[in-house]
Design an enzyme around this catalytic site. Structure first.
Site, mmCIF file in Angstrom:
data_model
loop_
_atom_site.group_PDB
_atom_site.id
_atom_site.type_symbol
_atom_site.label_atom_id
_atom_site.label_comp_id
_atom_site.label_asym_id
_atom_site.label_seq_id
_atom_site.Cartn_x
_atom_site.Cartn_y
_atom_site.Cartn_z
ATOM 1 N N GLY A 47 0.774 -1.245 0.000
ATOM 2 C CA GLY A 47 0.000 0.000 0.000
ATOM 3 C C GLY A 47 0.800 1.286 0.000
ATOM 4 O O GLY A 47 0.243 2.363 -0.211
ATOM 5 N N CYS A 77 -6.908 -8.529 -1.678
ATOM 6 C CA CYS A 77 -6.127 -7.350 -1.309
ATOM 7 C C CYS A 77 -6.784 -6.141 -1.967
ATOM 8 O O CYS A 77 -6.883 -6.080 -3.202
ATOM 9 C CB CYS A 77 -4.699 -7.537 -1.824
ATOM 10 S SG CYS A 77 -3.627 -6.127 -1.558
ATOM 11 N N CYS A 187 -8.929 -2.723 4.125
ATOM 12 C CA CYS A 187 -7.691 -3.482 3.877
ATOM 13 C C CYS A 187 -7.895 -4.830 4.556
ATOM 14 O O CYS A 187 -8.406 -4.897 5.682
ATOM 15 C CB CYS A 187 -6.494 -2.748 4.474
ATOM 16 S SG CYS A 187 -4.989 -3.750 4.581
#
Ligand code: DGL
Length: 267
Positions: A47, A77, A187
């Site tokens: 990220g 993801c 997430c």
């Protein structure tokens, strides 16, 4: 004629351990399927990486799972989905391939114009996909994006309830105390720290994550393609990790057993 591919595993991947929260949801609703889970812990976190690098890693992860015989792919993801799902669909048009995105929809459809905090990686919050999602629901809800760099690393190290993690989350959530109705875990690592987030935010705050919706969509796609397994015994879950260390595989198994209290809602 029956399709022999039905018996092949479903491939699931994430930058590391987070996607195991999605794998758990898949296993709950499709317990007869076999799974191969790839955690790219060597390259976690995704990220905070440049877009091109996330794309390259994501494309490679899918190729790896297909080489292992995966009949379909779950991109477990949010970051990889935001960065690369369109490219993946172009590269593999014949494979059932499902991504995950922050569960803003069910949170926004709660009555009373709720204020929603979306916790996610910096890449997910900056992405076009997230901006479009936000725009779709801005009439129904007040939506605040909260990038959480550093949070993934706690889960990757197996820390899901330490004092240092509590202090990190208290600091992160303090500015929103008493002002939000819901939190979206954008997430897949975050469901593993859900209990702490709930404690800090307060019981009145409703927490949403996209794991169940993603699992359900994968089941639908496999059914449509005639690829659902007919196995009636428990499926086999195989864990692979790019760090190739025994500790990573052990942590994967521990997280797979851990309760994550997914909130179920039909949407
Ligand atoms: N678990 C991932 C997600 O859902 C990525 C975390 C990371 O590697 O930064 O966004």
């Amino acid at each position: 004629m029956d399709n022999p591919k039905r018996a092949q595993p479903i491939g699931v991947f994430d930058s590391g351990m987070g996607g195991i929260s999605v794998l758990k949801e898949l296993y709950k609703i499709m317990p007869g399927e076999h799974y191969i889970y790839f955690g790219d812990s060597k390259n976690a976190p995704y990220g905070t990486k440049p877009l091109e690098e996330i794309r390259r890693l994501t494309i490679r992860n899918v190729e790896f799972l297909l080489e292992q015989g995966a009949k379909g792919i779950v991109v477990a993801c949010n970051t990889a989905t935001a960065a690369a799902v369109r490219i993946l669909r172009t590269l593999h048009p014949d494979i059932p391939l499902v991504g995950i995105e922050p569960a803003i929809k069910p949170a926004a459809l709660q009555p009373g114009h709720p204020t929603i905090l979306v916790m996610a990686t910096p890449m997910t919050i900056q992405g076009k996909k997230y901006k479009n999602l936000m725009a779709n629901y801005e009439a129904q809800a007040e939506i605040i994006g909260l990038p959480c760099p550093g949070l993934v690393e706690f889960v990757e190290s197996g820390n899901t309830d330490g004092d240092d993690l509590r202090a990190f989350l208290e600091n992160l959530l303090a500015p929103y105390a008493g002002t939000i109705d819901s939190i979206v875990l954008g997430c897949t690592h975050y469901p593993f720290v859900r209990r702490l987030i709930q404690e800090i935010a307060g019981e009145h705050v409703q927490i949403f994550d996209g794991g169940f919706g993603t699992a359900r969509e994968m089941r639908r796609r496999l059914e449509e393609a005639g690829l659902l397994s007919e196995n009636t015994k428990d499926g086999i879950v195989t864990f692979e990790n790019s760090l190739a260390k025994e500790e990573e595989i052990e942590l994967s198994k521990t997280l797979f057993q851990k309760k994550t209290h997914t909130f179920r809602i039909n949407y």
